[in-house]
Scaffold this active site. Structure first.
Site, PDB file in Angstrom:
ATOM      1  N   ASP A 466       0.815  -1.208   0.000  1.00 62.50           N
ATOM      2  CA  ASP A 466       0.000   0.000   0.000  1.00 62.50           C
ATOM      3  C   ASP A 466       0.858   1.272   0.000  1.00 62.50           C
ATOM      4  O   ASP A 466       0.365   2.348  -0.333  1.00 62.50           O
ATOM      5  CB  ASP A 466      -0.904   0.031   1.227  1.00 62.50           C
ATOM      6  CG  ASP A 466      -1.908  -1.115   1.236  1.00 62.50           C
ATOM      7  OD1 ASP A 466      -1.827  -1.976   0.348  1.00 62.50           O
ATOM      8  OD2 ASP A 466      -2.757  -1.150   2.139  1.00 62.50           O
ATOM      9  N   GLU A 536      -5.321  -4.916  -7.005  1.00 60.77           N
ATOM     10  CA  GLU A 536      -6.249  -5.608  -6.110  1.00 60.77           C
ATOM     11  C   GLU A 536      -7.582  -4.879  -6.132  1.00 60.77           C
ATOM     12  O   GLU A 536      -7.659  -3.672  -5.921  1.00 60.77           O
ATOM     13  CB  GLU A 536      -5.697  -5.713  -4.684  1.00 60.77           C
ATOM     14  CG  GLU A 536      -5.279  -4.412  -4.030  1.00 60.77           C
ATOM     15  CD  GLU A 536      -4.755  -4.611  -2.628  1.00 60.77           C
ATOM     16  OE1 GLU A 536      -3.735  -5.314  -2.493  1.00 60.77           O
ATOM     17  OE2 GLU A 536      -5.361  -4.082  -1.678  1.00 60.77           O
TER      18      GLU A 536
END
Length: 881
Positions: A466, A536
């Site tokens: 992330d 994702e």
């Protein structure tokens, strides 16, 4: 509390332990001639219950009375569950009731084994591929290594135990494992599911003995470059580290073999020296391979594999040998004209189609379990799995992807980037900040790269998830890659960032992670829609079929779905800790669910159409769309979110929606344009096809029909027709698509339920995980479909692939047979046979339509019963055959 705690203590367990010690073979499983995997014959116990010290525990006279049988790899919690200390841990909220205090102290692992006494292989190394989190190691009463050096979940250690190990005699190994504490960078499951009560402490990867002579051969590596214009030649660079185990100078020869190819190099090593030896194709003409067998993904060709054998010879003595498997292929990345990153395999641009992998909650996957899950990916026509983390309790997962032609993107998880997961403060670069942590993670990175780099399935290393790592750490990562694996692309993050070290990642992680309607993927141009590489994403919850729901929840918690804390416990974390939003959408779109069975039936419709649309949209929008990873592929435990099949290996509607969308040659509906498209995912041109489009009202009145010719270039999407505006459509209506080859044979079918009252997305309220709805499509009339009795013929048989059943379905009525569901049971009324591989499922049959479906399974999964075929569906009368 449904969980049964079985306390096995000295009086009960001593006889079992003694029987185990007497009957267990002292020679552990062999990996190859000079490597012994210490898998069986282990026992574990908490240090709170053990009063002896390590020198005593690792002595021949110590009896592990009251210890629990185990094997390695394992975690402590996994072993206790396997030993029935805790039962039904995944039912309801039972997992939350397991006391965690018992896992705050160290636990002992103990085993006995023999070491072969072989002349010329007197040096003995003890290797640990994965310890969570640190350990003291004792062998035959001697302290071999301490926890201040054996530290880190992703470190790999090799300990020289020559002189301590006893060739030809009994050896006792005792390992005191300490759990990770908050703030230490261990593995984790983030917000995907609850954490294991023991935080996965244990020897979670293999423990091995390696035997050699004076010189050992380590870390073999084959790097291939391919002539991308012709694919008719390749250059191989072969390297390995050779280690002088003695205190004297040693001379010898390193010999390499790849099939009939043989190459040698003389090597001189000073006392204790470790040297990198490299065979370059410029120096060894044998490593210039003509007409190589190229490794491809399964959708583009054959995943060809080679074996490399390396041996070091001192005089006439073989001092050590090593064997590894590799593939000849070349991977690279590129940036398209819109600034999005994509990937090439052997010079060919590929659309990444995959899902996010996770290991079982207790890290106890077996080879058979890995094998099934990789085969499921191939069966769904996926070409990639993303490992957010370095998963696998050994190399089996990677090897199976090599064999099945499934690409892997792997690297670090976001576990260390968020304070709640890591257990300490983080900043914009995550939580790896201190010099000590940076040093540890750099070494861990190098260990994982050198361990896995020969697997051709791995096409990219991802060292941020992330966030991006802080520049100092990223520079270390880059140094490791330049030295130990310059053959692959890397990603500094799976999210869109610009690194001061390596520039733009050029991928995106903009959601969604919660339910969005099918048209989202086509019409969104700003967030998670079908453009670029979405690393994702997905349409949110995937509720499993009824059978799995009944396994997950005790009867009192099965229904209703609202205000159900047991259901919430089997969701994710943070924003994903309930399915209330999904349930509200389901009830508004499909009509309020009356009971659990009705709910699961409607959920499979939502699963199917949502997943199909996502993968179809990315195929529709290539080459601007370069890849999509469904979040997630599988499940660490039984749950309601993010899965194409569940923990029990039961496929849900999303499984067959993905399989349908990703079929090699495919006809599909575009929710954004109201058009029909034909997709060629193969590397071959296909001509003289015919597409047939029909639109039906809910009463099956035909409202539109058209046939048109289609020719497909390799790896393209053609958009031959738009469906015109049609008057008089019912609120819910159907689109039936067929694609025929030159001989009139149907090669692709697709059936859509659409609504004149479209889902209304509130795009102004889009956030990082969802675009909410402010209006709903109306499919409520589906609940009024009249029941249909299908004519079913079936035949069970055997062939090379295993056992199969062929099912002929015929709809004799003038009604629609909707969402027909095929299943195999272990005898009448038994559980489902899993895994199962159906050609197609959740299909719909028009009046007088006939379909033949084939399904594969393995006899061992019948557990001695006779298979029973069941046929049911939305409005299809259940039959057991």
């Amino acid at each position: 509390m449904n969980i049964r705690i079985q306390l096995l203590r000295d009086r009960l367990l001593v006889p079992l332990v003694l029987v185990g010690l007497l009957s267990a073979p002292l020679m552990a499983k062999k990996k190859d001639d000079n490597t012994i995997v210490l898998k069986k014959g282990w026992y574990i116990q908490s240090s709170e219950q053990v009063k002896a010290s390590g020198d005593v525990i690792s002595g021949a006279n110590f009896t592990p009375a009251g210890w629990y049988p185990a094997q390695v790899p394992s975690t402590v919690m996994g072993s206790l569950v396997n030993d029935k200390v805790y039962n039904d841990v995944f039912v309801g909220k039972n997992l939350s009731q397991i006391p965690e205090d018992q896992f705050t102290k160290s636990w002992w692992y103990r085993t006995e084994f023999s070491v072969p006494a072989k002349k010329g292989w007197e040096f003995v190394k003890l290797a640990f591929d994965g310890i969570n989190y640190r350990a003291n190691v004792w062998l035959n009463g001697k302290l071999v290594a301490k926890s201040d050096t054996l530290e880190g979940s992703f470190r790999q250690f090799e300990l020289n135990v020559t002189g301590i190990a006893r060739p030809g005699g009994k050896n006792v190994l005792a390992v005191e494992v300490f759990p990770p504490v908050p703030g230490e960078p261990t593995m984790g499951f983030v917000d995907w599911n609850p954490k294991s009560p023991d935080r996965n402490m244990g020897l979670y990867r293999e423990v091995k003995l390696r035997l050699s002579g004076d010189v050992s051969v380590n870390f073999p590596f084959v790097r291939s470059t391919v002539d991308l214009k012709t694919l008719k030649s390749a250059k191989l660079t072969v390297s390995a580290e050779v280690k002088n185990n003695t205190s004297k100078k040693v001379q010898g020869t390193l010999i390499g073999e790849i099939g009939t190819i043989r190459f040698t190099k003389s090597v001189t090593l000073e006392a204790g020296e470790n040297k990198l030896v490299t065979f370059l194709p410029e120096e060894y003409k044998e490593l210039n391979v003509k007409n190589p067998r190229i490794w491809w993904t399964n959708d583009l060709g054959t995943p060809e594999l080679y074996n490399l054998k390396l041996s070091f010879h001192t005089g006439s003595q073989v001092s050590d040998l090593s064997e590894t498997r590799f593939g000849i292929r070349e991977v690279s990345d590129y940036i398209n004209e819109n600034g999005h990153r994509g990937y090439k395999l052997n010079g060919r641009k590929i659309l990444i189609r995959g899902g996010g992998w996770v290991d079982n909650l207790f890290l106890d996957n077996t080879y058979e379990n890995y094998k099934t899950q990789v085969e499921y990916a191939r069966h769904m026509n996926l070409n990639t799995i993303r490992l957010e983390g370095f998963w696998g309790n050994n190399e089996d997962l990677y090897s199976l992807c090599d064999e099945n032609g499934i690409l892997i993107m792997t690297g670090w998880s976001c576990q260390w980037e968020w304070p709640a997961s890591l257990g300490k403060e983080v900043d914009e670069f995550g939580g790896i900040k201190s010099p000590e942590d940076i040093k540890l993670i750099t070494k861990s990175w190098q260990d994982q790269i050198k361990w896995l780099r020969n697997h051709p399935s791995i096409f990219v290393w991802v060292y941020g998830s992330d966030k991006i790592p802080r520049p100092e750490l990223e520079k270390n990562y880059q140094d490791v890659l330049k030295k130990d694996d310059p053959s692959r692309p890397f990603l500094a993050s799976a999210k869109s960032w610009t690194s001061t070290v390596t520039g733009k990642t050029a991928v995106k992680m903009l959601g969604p992670y919660d339910y969005v309607p099918p048209q989202y993927w086509y019409v969104d141009k700003k967030f998670g829609g079908a453009y670029g590489f979405n690393t994702e994403t997905g349409p949110g919850p995937q509720v499993p079929p009824l059978e799995s729901m009944k396994k997950m929840f005790p009867q009192e918690s099965q229904w209703p779905a609202t205000k159900n804390d047991a259901w919430d416990f089997h969701c994710g974390g943070n924003a994903f800790n309930t399915v209330d939003r999904y349930n509200e959408i389901l009830n508004n779109r499909m009509g309020t669910a009356n009971n659990l069975e009705d709910y699961c039936t409607k959920a499979q419709f939502m699963n199917y159409e949502g997943m199909r649309a996502m993968f179809e949209a990315f195929a529709s929008n290539k080459p601007n769309a370069t890849g999509v990873i469904q979040w997630m592929y599988n499940s660490a435990w039984p749950k309601l979110w993010w899965q194409l099949y569940d923990y029990y290996l039961m496929p849900n509607g999303a499984f067959y929606g993905a399989k349908k969308a990703c079929e090699p040659v495919h006809i599909q509906y575009n929710y954004g344009t109201n058009g029909v498209e034909v997709v060629n995912q193969t590397a071959k041109e296909i001509k003289n096809l015919t597409a047939e489009v029909r639109v039906f009202n809910s009463d099956l009145t035909e409202k539109f029909t058209k046939k048109l010719p289609v020719n497909l270039k390799a790896d393209t999407t053609e958009k031959p027709v738009l469906i015109p505006e049609i008057s008089g459509l019912s609120k819910a209506y159907f689109v039936d698509l067929r694609l025929m080859d030159a001989k009139g044979r149907v090669i692709s079918t697709n059936f859509y339920t659409l609504s004149t009252q479209a889902d209304d997305m509130d795009t102004a309220k889009t956030n990082w995980y969802v675009t909410p709805l402010k209006g709903y499509a109306d499919y409520s009339s589906l609940s009024s479909l009249q029941n249909v009795q299908l004519n079913v013929k079936h035949r069970f048989g055997r062939e090379a692939k295993g056992r199969f059943v062929t099912v002929e379905l015929y709809n004799p009525s003038d009604k629609l047979a909707f969402q027909v569901d095929l299943n195999l049971l272990k005898g009448q009324g038994g559980e489902s046979v899993l895994p199962v591989f159906w050609d197609d499922n959740y299909i719909s049959l028009l009046p007088k339509e006939r379909r033949i479906i084939k399904g594969y399974y393995e006899e061992k999964d019948l557990n001695g019963t006779k298979p029973v075929l069941t046929v049911g569906g939305w409005n299809v009368k259940n039959q057991s055959l």
